[in-house]
Design a protein around this motif. Structure first.
Motif, short mmCIF file in Angstrom:
data_model
loop_
_atom_site.label_atom_id
_atom_site.label_comp_id
_atom_site.label_asym_id
_atom_site.label_seq_id
_atom_site.Cartn_x
_atom_site.Cartn_y
_atom_site.Cartn_z
N CYS A 31 15.55 28.73 -21.79
CA CYS A 31 15.11 27.93 -20.64
C CYS A 31 16.30 27.61 -19.72
O CYS A 31 17.26 26.98 -20.15
CB CYS A 31 14.47 26.64 -21.15
N PRO A 32 16.24 28.03 -18.46
CA PRO A 32 17.36 27.73 -17.56
C PRO A 32 17.51 26.23 -17.30
O PRO A 32 18.63 25.74 -17.12
CB PRO A 32 17.02 28.49 -16.28
N ALA A 33 16.40 25.50 -17.32
CA ALA A 33 16.49 24.06 -17.08
C ALA A 33 17.19 23.36 -18.24
O ALA A 33 17.94 22.40 -18.04
CB ALA A 33 15.09 23.47 -16.87
N TYR A 39 16.89 18.43 -21.02
CA TYR A 39 15.50 18.89 -21.04
C TYR A 39 15.34 19.96 -22.10
O TYR A 39 16.25 20.79 -22.30
CB TYR A 39 15.13 19.47 -19.67
N PRO A 41 12.01 22.44 -23.57
CA PRO A 41 10.58 22.71 -23.70
C PRO A 41 10.07 22.47 -25.12
O PRO A 41 8.94 22.02 -25.31
CB PRO A 41 10.45 24.19 -23.31
N CYS A 68 11.42 21.33 -15.21
CA CYS A 68 11.00 22.72 -15.42
C CYS A 68 10.85 23.44 -14.09
O CYS A 68 10.26 22.93 -13.15
CB CYS A 68 9.67 22.73 -16.18
N GLY A 69 11.42 24.63 -14.02
CA GLY A 69 11.37 25.41 -12.78
C GLY A 69 10.21 26.38 -12.74
O GLY A 69 10.14 27.22 -11.84
N GLN A 70 9.31 26.30 -13.71
CA GLN A 70 8.13 27.19 -13.75
C GLN A 70 8.50 28.67 -13.68
O GLN A 70 7.85 29.47 -13.02
CB GLN A 70 7.15 26.83 -12.62
N CYS A 71 9.60 29.01 -14.37
CA CYS A 71 10.01 30.42 -14.36
C CYS A 71 9.24 31.22 -15.41
O CYS A 71 9.25 32.43 -15.39
CB CYS A 71 11.51 30.53 -14.64
N PHE A 72 8.63 30.52 -16.36
CA PHE A 72 7.83 31.13 -17.42
C PHE A 72 8.64 31.97 -18.41
O PHE A 72 8.07 32.76 -19.15
CB PHE A 72 6.65 31.95 -16.84
N SER A 73 9.96 31.80 -18.44
CA SER A 73 10.75 32.54 -19.44
C SER A 73 10.36 32.16 -20.86
O SER A 73 10.49 32.95 -21.78
CB SER A 73 12.24 32.23 -19.28
N CYS A 74 9.92 30.92 -21.03
CA CYS A 74 9.59 30.44 -22.37
C CYS A 74 8.33 31.11 -22.91
O CYS A 74 8.12 31.15 -24.12
CB CYS A 74 9.37 28.93 -22.34
N ALA A 84 5.16 26.48 -22.82
CA ALA A 84 5.63 25.17 -22.37
C ALA A 84 5.40 25.07 -20.86
O ALA A 84 5.06 24.01 -20.34
CB ALA A 84 7.10 24.99 -22.70
N ALA A 85 5.54 26.19 -20.15
CA ALA A 85 5.35 26.19 -18.70
C ALA A 85 3.94 25.69 -18.35
O ALA A 85 3.77 24.88 -17.44
CB ALA A 85 5.55 27.60 -18.16
S1 SF4 Z 1 8.96 27.65 -17.34
FE1 SF4 Z 1 9.68 27.41 -19.43
S2 SF4 Z 1 11.70 28.41 -19.47
FE2 SF4 Z 1 11.18 28.11 -17.30
S3 SF4 Z 1 12.11 26.15 -16.78
FE3 SF4 Z 1 10.02 25.69 -17.43
S4 SF4 Z 1 10.16 25.23 -19.63
FE4 SF4 Z 1 12.08 26.24 -19.02
#
Ligand code: SF4
Ligand SMILES: Cc1cc2nc3c(=O)[nH]c(=O)nc-3n(C[C@H](O)[C@H](O)[C@H](O)COP(=O)(O)OP(=O)(O)OC[C@H]3O[C@@H](n4cnc5c(N)ncnc54)[C@H](O)[C@@H]3O)c2cc1C
Ligand code: SF4
Ligand code: SF4
Lengths: 239, 349
Positions: A31-33, A39, A41, A68-74, A84-85
């Motif tokens: 998670c970049p955040a 923070y 997830p 959370c930047g909503q990047c969906f990497s998680c 988690a997104a």
């Molecule tokens: S979408 Fe997932 S990986 Fe991306 S910032 Fe939010 S919690 Fe972290």
């Protein structure tokens, strides 16, 4: 079970995003955040999993759910198929609906999201317009942007993406009213309009009056940083 | 029993070998069919095995010494099974017809294909290898990076291909935690200067003396156990790897540079005979047994029995015990058949 937890569990994003968690940490590791903020997830998943009303309210009032930047990497890597997104999306809706968002600094910035992206969408069908990005508020964009900002209209003509022309290409076109009506109908039906209103109301409640909300807004427009607005409580503490 | 009855065991790994040895000791005619050139199954790949570092060769040699008059067909597999119990007829890949009163399927497992976990870089990065490849290095006493260097920092990533719905394997492969502990000790013995990290999610060392092995690895060998599953690996220009994971006990996302990454690959079902034998599979894709508690060697077809890792992950000792238990179930079945009795298969209630 608490009322908010019940409501959270009704949210389809929550249903899709939350299975049991293994606490493996794969999500937090990518998670970049999590790298820059306090923070995680995995922590968010755990708090939700507890199904403890007080802990949930605490979370809804905190800055955490806004990091959370909503990047969906998680999401694609979770060995239990959690997201988690998506859970964050459900938490944000709940936080806005009940006004808890206004308790945190990051949460209050939803006013910006609502007034810029939200209203742009309702008026123009576009989230961000070049005219929103004023050189005054974004000095880091430098003199090229300043030049563009001042000559936007003619420059876009050269490029063949004219401004404010119905159905022209590019990010400054006019979307026909008939399509806009459909878009607004979607926003209404999905409850997005209600959430936008809840942001205004929640801010008013937290800051004390509509005038204060405008002051907060102005502070932001003028200084580019909402932290320059002092909350009443903070003001008293200063004295 | 009036006439001598023949039993066909398919698969010559520890389970099949143990079953064949036991069946022939009961006075039955046994044919053991093994696909490979040698019997021994996966043991032929292992060096020393957990929990007691017995050389794998010793186990195979012992099991082979118990085979007595068993007829062993290597480089052979089964292409058809016709008839019903107790009059099966088995067609082999060499075209032979073998009568069988009962059949034991002990065809074992396959390794998880680590390339499917792309984020770990197996097959992409030079110094990401599987636990199977590490065992071969240990056997040669030559643990090296692809660049030929002695690795200083080594990580073992647990649960690769197990407990992971992303690769459709939700089950635990059971042996890889203890195997990781064993491998870590062996590396430390061969490379005393190395630093070794196990990235685990849960430590599942379930068998007798396994916990002691785990403790020894920490106390005497200084193996570091970090509670966090490997999230991704990336390669540096010098061929070393940067691992990303969360230390979940301190709740911190971490980066760790290592010279060698070992993926603890799990087990997957080998059910290549499922159609030929007309046997159903469980949701984990291993062969389904008649009952998970009290009919674990019985398949869903009368006269066809199952043993070893064909029915799910097991350690060597368990596979051997399971093979012998299947032999007892087969004997009981044949005795009842011979007496013209209705077979008392454990009835499902
Ligand atoms: S979408 Fe997932 S990986 Fe991306 S910032 Fe939010 S919690 Fe972290
Ligand atoms: C990485 C790893 C390390 C391990 N280390 C240890 C350890 O240290 N200690 C321990 O106790 N356990 C260990 N195990 C577990 C051990 O390997 C198994 O318990 C054991 O091999 C299972 O025996 P098996 O007879 O069921 O299957 P297998 O060993 O898989 O044998 C099956 C046999 O059947 C044959 N076969 C397959 N299909 C056919 C066919 N169609 N026709 C004919 N023959 C066929 C195969 O060629 C093979 O010889 C480890 C497992 C893994 C994955
Ligand atoms: S990756 Fe999935 S299982 Fe692992 S900690 Fe995150 S949410 Fe839980
Ligand atoms: S035995 Fe350990 S490494 Fe293997 S799947 Fe189970 S928990 Fe994971």
């Amino acid at each position: 079970m608490g009322k908010l937890i019940e409501e959270l569990k009704q949210d389809i994003q929550y249903q899709h995003g939350m299975n049991a968690c293994l606490n493996c940490g794969i999500c937090t590791a990518v998670c970049p955040a999590a790298e820059v903020y306090d923070y995680s997830p995995r922590e968010v998943m755990n708090i939700c999993h507890q199904e403890d009303e007080e802990a949930l309210i605490e979370l809804l009032k905190s800055d955490k759910i806004w990091y959370c930047g909503q990047c969906f990497s998680c999401t694609p890597r979770c060995p239990r198929g959690n997201s988690a997104a998506r859970v964050i999306l459900a938490l944000r809706r709940l936080s806005i609906r009940y006004g808890y968002f206004a308790e945190s600094e990051k949460g209050r910035q939803q006013l910006f999201a609502k007034r810029v992206f939200g209203e742009n969408l309702l008026k123009r069908g576009l989230t961000l317009l070049a005219t929103n990005i004023t050189p005054q508020n974004f000095p880091e964009l430098g003199e090229f942007w300043e030049y563009y900002f001042e000559h936007m209209k003619e420059m876009r003509e050269w490029w063949g993406v004219p401004m404010d022309l119905e159905n022209s290409p590019g990010s400054h076109r006019i979307i026909p009213e008939k399509d806009m009506e459909e878009l607004r109908a979607i926003y209404k039906a999905t409850g997005a309009l209600e959430l936008m209103e809840a942001i205004e109301k929640g801010m008013e409640k937290k800051l004390g009056s509509k005038e204060e909300v405008e002051k907060y807004w102005q502070t932001w427009l003028e200084t580019g940083d909402s932290r320059n607005y002092q909350l009443k409580k903070e003001k008293e503490e200063d004295k | 029993m009036e006439k001598k009855q023949q039993v066909v065991v398919i698969g010559g790994g520890p389970a099949g070998l143990a079953a064949a040895g036991q069946l022939q000791s009961f006075g039955l005619d046994v044919v053991l069919i093994e696909k490979q050139a040698q019997v021994g199954g996966h043991l032929n790949k292992w060096y020393k095995v957990f929990p007691d570092f017995t050389p794998a060769e010793e186990i195979v040699a012992h099991l082979k010494s118990q085979l007595g008059n068993t007829r062993v067909l290597t480089n052979t597999t089964v292409t058809a099974i016709s008839g019903e119990a107790p009059d099966f007829s088995i067609t082999t890949s060499s075209g032979e017809q073998i009568p069988a009163a009962a059949i034991l399927i002990a065809t074992g497992y396959k390794h998880f294909d680590a390339r499917l976990k792309e984020e770990y870089g197996y097959g992409i990065y030079d110094n990401c290898i599987t636990s199977v490849e590490l065992d071969a290095m240990l056997k040669e006493n030559k643990i090296r990076t692809l660049q030929g260097k002695i690795p200083k920092k080594i990580a073992l990533a647990h649960c690769v291909g197990s407990r992971d719905e992303k690769v459709n394997n939700n089950y635990c492969s059971r042996v890889c935690c203890t195997n990781a502990v064993k491998l870590a000790i062996e590396i430390k013995e061969q490379l005393p200067e190395s630093e070794i990290y196990c990235l685990y999610m849960d430590i599942r060392v379930f068998g007798r003396t396994y916990e002691e092995l785990y403790r020894t690895s920490q106390e005497e060998f200084g193996i570091q156990f970090i509670r966090g599953r490997l999230s991704e690996a990336s390669e540096k220009p010098d061929g070393s790897l940067v691992l990303r994971f969360e230390d979940t006990l301190t709740a911190r996302p971490m980066r760790l540079s290592v010279d060698l990454l070992i993926l603890m690959v799990g087990m997957e079902a080998n059910t290549e005979l499922a159609e030929i034998a007309r046997l159903p599979l469980g949701c984990d894709r291993f062969y389904a047994t008649l009952h998970g508690q009290y009919a674990n060697n019985h398949s869903h077809r009368e006269g066809i029995f199952l043993a070893g890792t064909a029915t799910g992950p097991k350690a060597i000792m368990e596979s051997i015990t399971d093979g012998r238990s299947a032999a007892a179930a087969i004997l009981s079945f044949l005795m009842q058949k011979a007496k013209g009795m209705e077979v008392k298969v454990p009835t499902l209630v």
